[in-house]
Design an enzyme around this catalytic site. Structure first.
Site, PDB file in Angstrom:
ATOM      1  N   GLU A 131      -2.519  10.593   0.794  1.00 50.28           N
ATOM      2  CA  GLU A 131      -3.718   9.745   0.733  1.00 50.28           C
ATOM      3  C   GLU A 131      -4.039   9.140   2.080  1.00 50.28           C
ATOM      4  O   GLU A 131      -5.213   8.993   2.453  1.00 50.28           O
ATOM      5  CB  GLU A 131      -3.525   8.638  -0.316  1.00 50.28           C
ATOM      6  CG  GLU A 131      -4.795   7.866  -0.665  1.00 50.28           C
ATOM      7  CD  GLU A 131      -5.094   6.704   0.287  1.00 50.28           C
ATOM      8  OE1 GLU A 131      -6.237   6.219   0.294  1.00 50.28           O
ATOM      9  OE2 GLU A 131      -4.162   6.284   1.014  1.00 50.28           O
ATOM     10  N   GLU A 132      -3.006   8.786   2.830  1.00 48.18           N
ATOM     11  CA  GLU A 132      -3.214   8.121   4.120  1.00 48.18           C
ATOM     12  C   GLU A 132      -3.631   9.088   5.230  1.00 48.18           C
ATOM     13  O   GLU A 132      -3.994   8.656   6.319  1.00 48.18           O
ATOM     14  CB  GLU A 132      -1.927   7.395   4.548  1.00 48.18           C
ATOM     15  CG  GLU A 132      -1.465   6.296   3.609  1.00 48.18           C
ATOM     16  CD  GLU A 132      -2.336   5.049   3.654  1.00 48.18           C
ATOM     17  OE1 GLU A 132      -3.366   5.062   4.365  1.00 48.18           O
ATOM     18  OE2 GLU A 132      -1.986   4.069   2.975  1.00 48.18           O
ATOM     19  N   ASP A 184       0.836  -1.211   0.000  1.00 46.38           N
ATOM     20  CA  ASP A 184       0.000   0.000   0.000  1.00 46.38           C
ATOM     21  C   ASP A 184       0.861   1.247   0.000  1.00 46.38           C
ATOM     22  O   ASP A 184       1.281   1.710   1.067  1.00 46.38           O
ATOM     23  CB  ASP A 184      -0.915  -0.044   1.213  1.00 46.38           C
ATOM     24  CG  ASP A 184      -1.961   1.038   1.242  1.00 46.38           C
ATOM     25  OD1 ASP A 184      -2.148   1.707   0.213  1.00 46.38           O
ATOM     26  OD2 ASP A 184      -2.602   1.217   2.296  1.00 46.38           O
TER      27      ASP A 184
END
Length: 397
Positions: free
Chosen positions: A159-160, A128
Site C-alpha cells: 500500500e505504501e 499506519d
C-alpha cells in the site's frame, strides 16, 4: 422475534456503549481484561515484525498462523516473491462484508515500545496501519457467530509503494464480490467521507556536458529543469479546487541534477506528486503538458530535451460512505488502497491514530484509542450490515 434495532443494541452491549474516540485523560477500561490483553499482544507482535517495502514475508506468515489458530481459513496470494496478501474467512469464502487494511510500512523500522505510565504505544506501523489490522481482527472475533461468518478479512502488501498488493487481489479471477468494504487507515477515530486523488510524475531534462568555463559549448539540463519547475510553481496556484477537498497541491519532493559544480549538467530529474482536489488525472496531465510545452520546445531547439513520465495512472478524488450514527466525520489528503479494489461496493474508511505521526520518527498512539477502535469497528460492521439490507438475515431469529 426481536426487532432489528433491538438485536443491534444487544449485539454491542457486552463490550461498551462508547461512540467516539475516548479523551486522552480518561482511564476507564473500554474492553474486558482478556480482550485488551489479546489486542495488545497482537498489536505488539505485528509492530515488532519488520514489514518495510519488499520485507513483508515474515509478518504475513506470522499473521497467517495467528489467524489459523483463531479458526479462520487463510489464503495466501503471492504478489511478488516473498510478499503475500492474506484473505481470511470463517465458514464461507463468499461474504457480503470485507474488512481490510495493509501490513506493509514505510521505512525505516522503528522498534516497538509501550509506556504504561503515559499509556503510549509506539514503533513503526503502530499507527499506519497495524493498529487498524489488530483492532479489526479483535473486533471481528468478538461478533456473534452468524455475523462473524459473513465477514472476510483482507490484509495486503504494497500500500505504501503504489498499491500493487490490492491491485493484485482485485485482479484475481475467482475473488469474491463484496457489498461493503471497510478500509483501515489512521483517521483519528473518525469516519472519512473522502480523500484526494493523486497523480505522480517524473520530469527528466537532458543537455550536453561541457566545461563550466565555456558554458556556450554545452546545454545545461539544470537550466532547463529550473525553467520547467518555475512554470509548475506558477501552475500550482491555479489548479482545480473543490469545496469538499480544498486546493489541489503539487509537491516537488525530489530534485537532482548535474555531476559537479564546474561541469555543465547533462541530466536532471525531478519527482513530483499532485494531490487532486477536483477533476481527473487526465485533466491534470493536460495542464502539466500545456505548462511545459514551451520549455520542451526551447530545450529541443538547443539540442536538449524534456520528458514527462507518470508513476501510475493516478486516480481522482475518492468518495466514501458516511452517515453512520455516533461517528464524527472528516476528509483527508492522503491516498488509500480503496481505488485499487474494483467492484460495485459501498466503502467506508476508519482507523485509530493520526496521519500526522504515521510516517515520522514519533509514530505512536494511546492504548485507549487502540481499544476504542475495536468497539468502533465492531459497531461500524453491525451498523453497515443493517444499513445495506442484511439485517433480516443476520438479526432476526
Amino acid at each position: 422475534m426481536l426487532p432489528s434495532a433491538l438485536w443491534f443494541c444487544i449485539a454491542i452491549l457486552p463490550i461498551s456503549f462508547a461512540t467516539q474516540q475516548a479523551p486522552l485523560h480518561d482511564s476507564t477500561p473500554l474492553l474486558p481484561k482478556a480482550t485488551s490483553n489479546e489486542l495488545l499482544y497482537l498489536h505488539r507482535k505485528l509492530v515488532e515484525t519488520v514489514s518495510t517495502p519488499e520485507k513483508e514475508k515474515k509478518v504475513g506468515l506470522w499473521l497467517k498462523s495467528y489467524l489459523e489458530d483463531k479458526k479462520f481459513t487463510v489464503e495466501l496470494q503471492e504478489v511478488a516473491p516473498k510478499r503475500y496478501n492474506l484473505l481470511a474467512y470463517g465458514k464461507k469464502r463468499e461474504t457480503p462484508i470485507l474488512v481490510s487494511s495493509h501490513i506493509d510500512t514505510v521505512p525505516p523500522f522503528l522498534p516497538y515500545y509501550y509506556n504504561e505510565t503515559s499509556d503510549v504505544i509506539g514503533g513503526r506501523g503502530s499507527v499506519d496501519a497495524k493498529a487498524s489490522v489488530a483492532a479489526q481482527i479483535i473486533a471481528v472475533q468478538s461478533l456473534n457467530q452468524k455475523l462473524h461468518d459473513d465477514i472476510s478479512l483482507l490484509f495486503v502488501v504494497g500500500e505504501e509503494t503504489g498499491g500493487d498488493g490490492m491491485r493484485a487481489f482485485s485482479a484475481l479471477e475467482d475473488r469474491p464480490q463484496y457489498e461493503v468494504v471497510i478500509f483501515g487507515e489512521p483517521t483519528e477515530g473518525k469516519l472519512v467521507c473522502g480523500h484526494k486523488g493523486i497523480l505522480g510524475f517524473t520530469i527528466t531534462t537532458s543537455g550536453k556536458a561541457a566545461h563550466s568555463g565555456y558554458p556556450w559549448l554545452g546545454v545545461s539540463a539544470n537550466d532547463i529543469m529550473i525553467e520547467a519547475l518555475g512554470k509548475l510553481v506558477r501552475l500550482r496556484e491555479h489548479l482545480p479546487w473543490s469545496e469538499k477537498y480544498g486546493n489541489t497541491t503539487m509537491n516537488f519532493g525530489y530534485i537532482s541534477g548535474g555531476a559537479a559544480a564546474n561541469v555543465v549538467a547533462e541530466k536532471a530529474t525531478a519527482k513530483i506528486v499532485t494531490r487532486i482536489a477536483a477533476g481527473t488525472p487526465k485533466v491534470l496531465k493536460g495542464l502539466i503538458i500545456d505548462a511545459l510545452k514551451d520549455v520542451k520546445a526551447a530545450a529541443e531547439d538547443m539540442g536538449g530535451g524534456l520528458d514527462i513520465e507518470y508513476m501510475s495512472e493516478g486516480f481522482p478524488p475518492v468518495d466514501f460512505d458516511c452517515g453512520v450514527n455516533g461517528f464524527q466525520e472528516m476528509t483527508v489528503n492522503y491516498g488509500t488502497d480503496a481505488p485499487n479494489l474494483e467492484g460495485d461496493h459501498r466503502r467506508y474508511l476508519y482507523g485509530p491514530g493520526s496521519i500526522f505521526v504515521a510516517h515520522g520518527d514519533h509514530e505512536a498512539l494511546k492504548r485507549r484509542h487502540l481499544e476504542q477502535a475495536v468497539l468502533d469497528y465492531r459497531r461500524l460492521i453491525i451498523a453497515t450490515s443493517m444499513m445495506h439490507g442484511q439485517e433480516k438475515e443476520r438479526f432476526e431469529m
